[in-house]
Design a protein around this motif. Structure first.
Motif: not given
Length: 204
Positions: A85-94
């Protein structure tokens, strides 16, 4: 002075984060949670880096950009799913930060640079990415650690020590010094936890 492109990007990020349906109380006033978080990030950026680059101002403001659109509850329980989830969030934010920057006139190279910083793919290898992580850790310690502790009363002492040590391990020496200065304002039980976590273990 703030450039036209920077103002455009920060305003767009703020507008997006003000749409967060969740709220946080700041100075007695309820404000959208991720908008509040973005302002905490900006404040700590200037605490650690008095003259930050435009890319760092954008990256810090976009750290949790529209995070409510990808809730933790969409992923199963467990540590593995948490990190997914954290990785997916980071990709979305970026990705969203890069999209906003492009619309505001930034060159593709700068958009890609901020996307790399926000996804934290180069942590420890890249000074900008490390600065973003330092800022995020300071915001967590100052604003969210106490509530996070209260919300997870089922965690045993060893788990809390691992959490603190893992967080500490992500931070630079500069952030360590600021965190120790900040720690005197934490509740006594969290000060004790921090002290225990950072005390070197000794063998027999």
């Amino acid at each position: 002075m703030e450039s036209v492109a920077l103002k455009c990007a920060l305003d767009a990020i703020d507008e997006a984060n003000r749409a967060d349906p969740n709220e946080e109380v700041v100075a007695g006033e309820s404000v959208p949670r991720e908008y509040a978080y973005s302002l905490h990030m900006t404040r700590w950026l200037y605490e650690l880096e008095p003259d930050p680059s435009e890319r760092m101002q954008i990256a810090c403001r976009a750290q949790h950009l529209e995070r409510w659109k990808m809730p933790r509850s969409d992923y199963p329980e467990g540590r593995k799913s948490y990190y997914e989830w954290r990785l997916a969030c980071g990709r979305m934010h970026g990705r969203r930060a890069a999209e906003i920057m492009a619309k505001c006139g930034y060159p593709e190279s700068e958009c890609e640079r901020v996307e790399v910083i926000v996804t934290k793919r180069e942590l420890r290898k890249d000074a900008d990415t490390q600065l973003l992580e330092d800022v995020a850790c300071m915001v967590f310690l100052e604003k969210y650690f106490a509530q996070f502790y209260a919300d997870n009363a089922e965690y045993d002492r060893e788990k809390w020590l691992r959490i603190v040590r893992r967080t500490w391990g992500k931070m630079s020496q500069r952030a360590h010094e600021r965190a120790l200065a900040l720690a005197v304002n934490l509740p006594s039980h969290l000060q004790a936890l921090l002290q225990e976590a950072l005390t070197p273990e000794t063998g027999d």
